[in-house]
Design an enzyme around this catalytic site. Structure first.
Site, PDB file in Angstrom:
ATOM      1  N   ARG A 257      -5.507-121.721 -30.052  1.00 47.36           N
ATOM      2  CA  ARG A 257      -3.734-121.017 -29.768  1.00 47.36           C
ATOM      3  C   ARG A 257      -3.069-122.241 -28.757  1.00 47.36           C
ATOM      4  NH1 ARG A 257      -5.248-115.412 -27.771  1.00 47.36           N
ATOM      5  NH2 ARG A 257      -5.443-114.279 -29.413  1.00 47.36           N
ATOM      6  N   ARG A 272      -7.947-119.631 -19.999  1.00 50.36           N
ATOM      7  CA  ARG A 272      -6.658-119.788 -20.442  1.00 50.36           C
ATOM      8  C   ARG A 272      -6.796-120.976 -21.460  1.00 50.36           C
ATOM      9  NH1 ARG A 272      -1.752-116.558 -21.118  1.00 50.36           N
ATOM     10  NH2 ARG A 272      -2.242-115.697 -19.734  1.00 50.36           N
ATOM     11  N   GLU A 344      -7.530-109.271 -18.629  1.00 49.22           N
ATOM     12  CA  GLU A 344      -7.244-108.646 -19.579  1.00 49.22           C
ATOM     13  C   GLU A 344      -8.445-109.908 -20.751  1.00 49.22           C
ATOM     14  OE1 GLU A 344      -3.447-109.048 -22.748  1.00 49.22           O
ATOM     15  OE2 GLU A 344      -5.700-109.348 -24.039  1.00 49.22           O
ATOM     16  N   SER A 347      -8.341-106.111 -26.205  1.00 44.41           N
ATOM     17  CA  SER A 347      -7.059-105.354 -26.763  1.00 44.41           C
ATOM     18  C   SER A 347      -7.395-105.111 -27.446  1.00 44.41           C
ATOM     19  CB  SER A 347      -5.816-106.714 -26.488  1.00 44.41           C
ATOM     20  OG  SER A 347      -4.877-106.065 -26.767  1.00 44.41           O
ATOM     21  N   ARG A 384     -14.054-115.523 -23.271  1.00 47.63           N
ATOM     22  CA  ARG A 384     -13.284-115.440 -21.624  1.00 47.63           C
ATOM     23  C   ARG A 384     -13.781-114.937 -20.647  1.00 47.63           C
ATOM     24  NH1 ARG A 384      -7.125-113.082 -21.139  1.00 47.63           N
ATOM     25  NH2 ARG A 384      -6.696-114.695 -20.914  1.00 47.63           N
TER      26      ARG A 384
END
Length: 421
Positions: A257, A272, A344, A347, A384
């Site tokens: 990403r 991140r 988070e 998801s 993460r």
RNA sequence: GGAGACUUCGCCUAGUCUGGUCUAUGGCGCCGCACUGCUAAUGCGGUUGGGGUUUUACCGCCCCUCCCGGGUUCGAAUCCCGGAGUCUCCGCCA
């Protein structure tokens, strides 16, 4: 893409969904108009084409003088047909544009509003009471789990090396996820992480998220941000013979990403990053089973979170924060002691038939008719996860407790001690 | 990187040279029916997908679909151009 039949039969349902998301209602009318225009264009073309075919059939057996008149008319028709066909193509393009502009119709019960309007469904586990709190960076570097400086040296900011116990922790976590997936009958998959534009587009990641995606220009390929992409495109343009039971995959892949537009957000550590690893669940099922399947995926996520013994909460994401494909989304967020907030970790989205319609994934029902399948996805483990694992399991001396389920993957160790660097 | 072959309605396949009768052949598989006391066998029929119309309940009618996109032509599975994919060989790198 939303169901055009629903749009025509019950446009108010789509308008209501747009309102819940805080999006334009006039987009609904644009699509209705475009659809009508398309149908009119198709009818025009088909009428002309039918006549052309009729006359063409008479041509070979026509008498010479009749042939001359026929030829005059068919020549004329040929031009008209061509123009009408161009009209259809244009109308189709316009409809497609309007079609793509409308996100999935939200599931009843989804909280209205934006990012901050989520509803907390439950909070599970105890937040640890820590006399001194170290953040994941201090802890991770302390036990030699990762090397951020050299990551930056070699690849730039938001890159890292997982080293020693860090590498083992990640491998263990992902293997634990695969083991659980196998237990529940999912098929493990290691997919390609470079995909063609149409695969990226079909899953909806080139819309609002285009800037998030790495593109290899020389080869016209994209690096996937999640294995959802290759798993969703896996059955593209197929008719699934039997979908009485959901078809479920667990994809293991690296994810890439660009994190454009997140400057200054979680810049330090491995929260991140540009590249991480993930095990992702992906399910194809009948539309009427989708909501139930969604809760099943959520349950499997929570099962994993329990195995790594992290306190977390489950939120029902608000409509405005769903993304275009999801009709409903549940996130699991871990408690982060160093920041006294939730982060988070998983998801899970129910995309109903929205994504499958784009990718042209269908199944055959009892009557033998083809229908778009429903697709769902959910996170089972990512890099993460190491962050809340380190922070919630830290001990006053800077060592980190290993949850029981992961101990076999770390040579049986139950504590990771600080090392001298 | 270079050369060549190929791509047809689930699978295999005929058709492409020589454009119209292709509304695409045959086999396998699958579904239905008939027949024999069950199975097998046999016979008959059906079986690409998408769209339009009738506000799809059904039936019917029509259009598109022979890898994709253009072109030639009154007319394209068939001829021409471009692209994609698969395979074979050569080269290069491992």
């Amino acid at each position: 893409m939303i169901d055009l039949r629903l749009l025509r039969d019950d446009p108010d349902a789509v308008r209501a969904s747009q309102r819940t998301r805080g999006e334009s209602e006039s987009a609904v009318d644009d699509l209705l108009r475009a659809n009508e225009a398309r149908r009119a264009a198709v009818q025009r073309f088909e009428a002309l084409r039918a006549e052309q075919k009729q006359l063409g059939k008479r041509m070979p057996k026509a008498a010479p003088e009749e042939r001359a008149t026929l030829l005059a008319r068919t020549k004329e028709l040929a031009a008209e047909v061509k123009a009408a066909e161009a009209g259809v193509t244009a109308a189709e393009q316009e409809q497609r544009q309007a079609h793509l502009a409308i996100p999935n119709v939200v599931e009843p019960g989804v909280p209205a509003g934006g990012e901050d309007d989520y509803v907390v469904l439950r909070e599970i586990g105890e937040r640890p009471s820590l006399p001194t709190v170290r953040d994941h960076i201090e802890l991770g570097e302390g036990i030699g789990a990762f090397d951020l400086e050299r990551g930056a040296k070699v690849s730039g900011s938001r890159f890292y090396y997982l080293t020693g116990v860090g590498a083992l922790l990640q491998l263990g976590l992902l293997q634990l996820a695969i083991a659980q997936a196998l237990e529940h009958g999912l098929t493990p998959v290691i997919p390609p992480v470079l995909v063609k534009p149409e695969s990226m587009e079909g899953t909806g990641f080139l819309g609002a998220h285009a800037a998030e995606v790495y593109r290899l220009e020389a080869d016209d390929l994209y690096l996937v941000g999640t294995s959802e992409v290759p798993l969703a495109a896996y059955h593209a343009h197929e008719i699934l013979a039997d979908l009485t039971e959901p078809i479920r995959y667990a994809g293991w892949s690296s994810c890439f990403r660009r994190e454009a537009g997140s400057y200054g957000k979680d810049v330090r550590g491995i929260i991140r990053v540009h590249q991480f690893d993930k095990v992702e669940m992906f399910s194809y099922c009948r539309p009427e089973q989708a909501a139930e399947e969604h809760l099943r995926l959520l349950g499997w996520e929570e099962e994993m979170l329990a195995k790594v013994e992290i306190p977390y909460r489950v939120i029902d994401v608000a409509a405005g924060d769903l993304g275009s494909s999801a009709a409903r989304k549940y996130d699991c967020e871990a408690w982060l002691p160093s920041q006294q907030r939730f982060l988070e970790l998983t998801s899970t989205s129910n995309c109903t038939t929205f994504q499958a319609r784009r990718l042209n994934v269908r199944y055959r029902d009892e009557e033998g008719r083809t229908r778009p399948a429903a697709t769902l996805n959910g996170t089972l483990a990512t890099t993460r996860w190491l962050v809340p694992m380190l922070e919630n399991h830290q001990q006053p001396d800077g060592s980190v407790r290993v949850p029981k389920a992961l101990q076999p993957y770390l040579g049986g160790r139950d504590v990771l001690e600080p090392v001298r660097r």
